[in-house]
Enzyme design. Structure first.
Site, PDB file in Angstrom:
ATOM      1  CG  HIS A 136      -1.961  20.538   8.869  1.00  0.00           C
ATOM      2  ND1 HIS A 136      -2.624  21.195   9.882  1.00  0.00           N
ATOM      3  CD2 HIS A 136      -0.745  20.254   9.350  1.00  0.00           C
ATOM      4  CE1 HIS A 136      -1.828  21.305  10.928  1.00  0.00           C
ATOM      5  NE2 HIS A 136      -0.678  20.728  10.635  1.00  0.00           N
ATOM      6  CB  THR A 198       5.052   5.801   0.745  1.00  0.00           C
ATOM      7  OG1 THR A 198       5.811   5.053  -0.211  1.00  0.00           O
ATOM      8  CG2 THR A 198       5.933   6.873   1.374  1.00  0.00           C
ATOM      9  NE  ARG A 213      10.611   1.034  -4.421  1.00  0.00           N
ATOM     10  CZ  ARG A 213       9.475   1.709  -4.585  1.00  0.00           C
ATOM     11  NH1 ARG A 213       8.370   1.302  -3.976  1.00  0.00           N
ATOM     12  NH2 ARG A 213       9.433   2.784  -5.341  1.00  0.00           N
TER      13      ARG A 213
END
Ligand SMILES: CC(C)(COP(=O)(O)OP(=O)(O)OC[C@H]1O[C@@H](n2cnc3c(N)ncnc32)[C@H](O)[C@@H]1OP(=O)(O)O)[C@@H](O)C(=O)NCCC(=O)NCCS
Length: 224
Positions: A136, A198, A213
């Site tokens: 979106h 991410t 990480r």
């Protein structure tokens, strides 16, 4: 080492929701393999969907819950011996490439608005979601407009952010991980269960957490 015991079907395994099947020659063969008319009809339908929407390598197995929604003609490539149990969705203009010997588990969602590439020998555990797009718009007014378009109340075009995802060869993405847009995960890397990726992860590491990480080196031995 614990043993998971006798498997209900030859091509079933621990933590899989039922078997995955090679392409049946016809409906009769589908019913015989899937053990019943209902399951056989479903197996035939699943295979038809993948044949129509993807370029398939040899020896692919599909589960009864595998789905391919391909809105981007000619843009899905599945390598030899891949086992697919999840939902693969490719938007117009998107592309999806799955290497040989890749495992895609139950309830996985691969959503390709631009491009998702999964290298050979990589395991994607159940519940993982890989999105190379935001689905979106970030802008609230545009998002409402998008919802109205979904409901058929408006027409037009909407801009949704996308960035390709690349997962290297022989990686292992643990159960329920989220892999976000624009991320590259290197060869042999292990992402611990429930992690949120991410940012890029290098090759050959074990990565954990949100955001994921690296915490150690992965084990990668030369074959033989
Ligand atoms: C990545 C994994 C293989 C690591 O196992 P391991 O080498 O035995 O690691 P450990 O349990 O010793 O944990 C090492 C560190 O990472 C942390 N860690 C491990 N898994 C984690 C996770 N999912 N999320 C956050 N942290 C995690 C531990 O807390 C530990 O931290 P510490 O050193 O500060 O105590 C394992 O945790 C995992 O996620 N397996 C995935 C299983 C799976 O998805 N199966 C699905 C079927 S395909």
């Amino acid at each position: 080492m614990p043993c998971f015991g006798r498997l209900p079907l030859p091509d079933d395994h621990a933590f899989a929701n039922g078997a995955a099947f090679p392409e049946p020659a016809n409906l009769l063969a589908a019913c015989a393999r899937a053990r019943g008319l209902r399951a056989g009809l479903l197996l035939s339908a699943v295979w038809r969907q993948f044949r129509a929407g993807a370029s398939l390598g040899d020896g692919v197995w599909l589960s009864l819950r595998a789905r391919l929604i391909n809105l981007s003609a000619g843009a899905v490539r599945i390598g030899d011996r891949a086992v697919l149990r999840g939902t693969l969705r490719v938007e117009p203009g998107g592309a999806l490439s799955i290497g040989r010997d890749v495992y895609v588990g139950d309830d996985v969602i691969l959503s390709a608005g631009e491009g998702i590439d999964i290298g050979e020998g990589t395991l994607i555990a159940h519940g993982v979601q890989v999105f190379d797009n935001d689905t979106h718009p970030l802008d609230a007014t545009e998002r409402l407009r998008h919802f109205r378009m979904i409901r058929g109340l408006e027409t037009g075009r909407i801009r949704i952010a996308t960035a390709p995802v690349r997962i290297g060869a022989r990686a292992w993405i643990g159960l329920n991980c989220l892999i976000m847009k624009g991320v590259t995960i290197g060869d042999d890397t292990v992402v611990a269960a429930g992690s949120v990726v991410t940012r890029d992860l290098p090759a050959g590491v074990v990565a954990v957490g949100n955001p994921a990480r690296p915490i150690s080196e992965a084990i990668a031995r030369a074959p033989g």
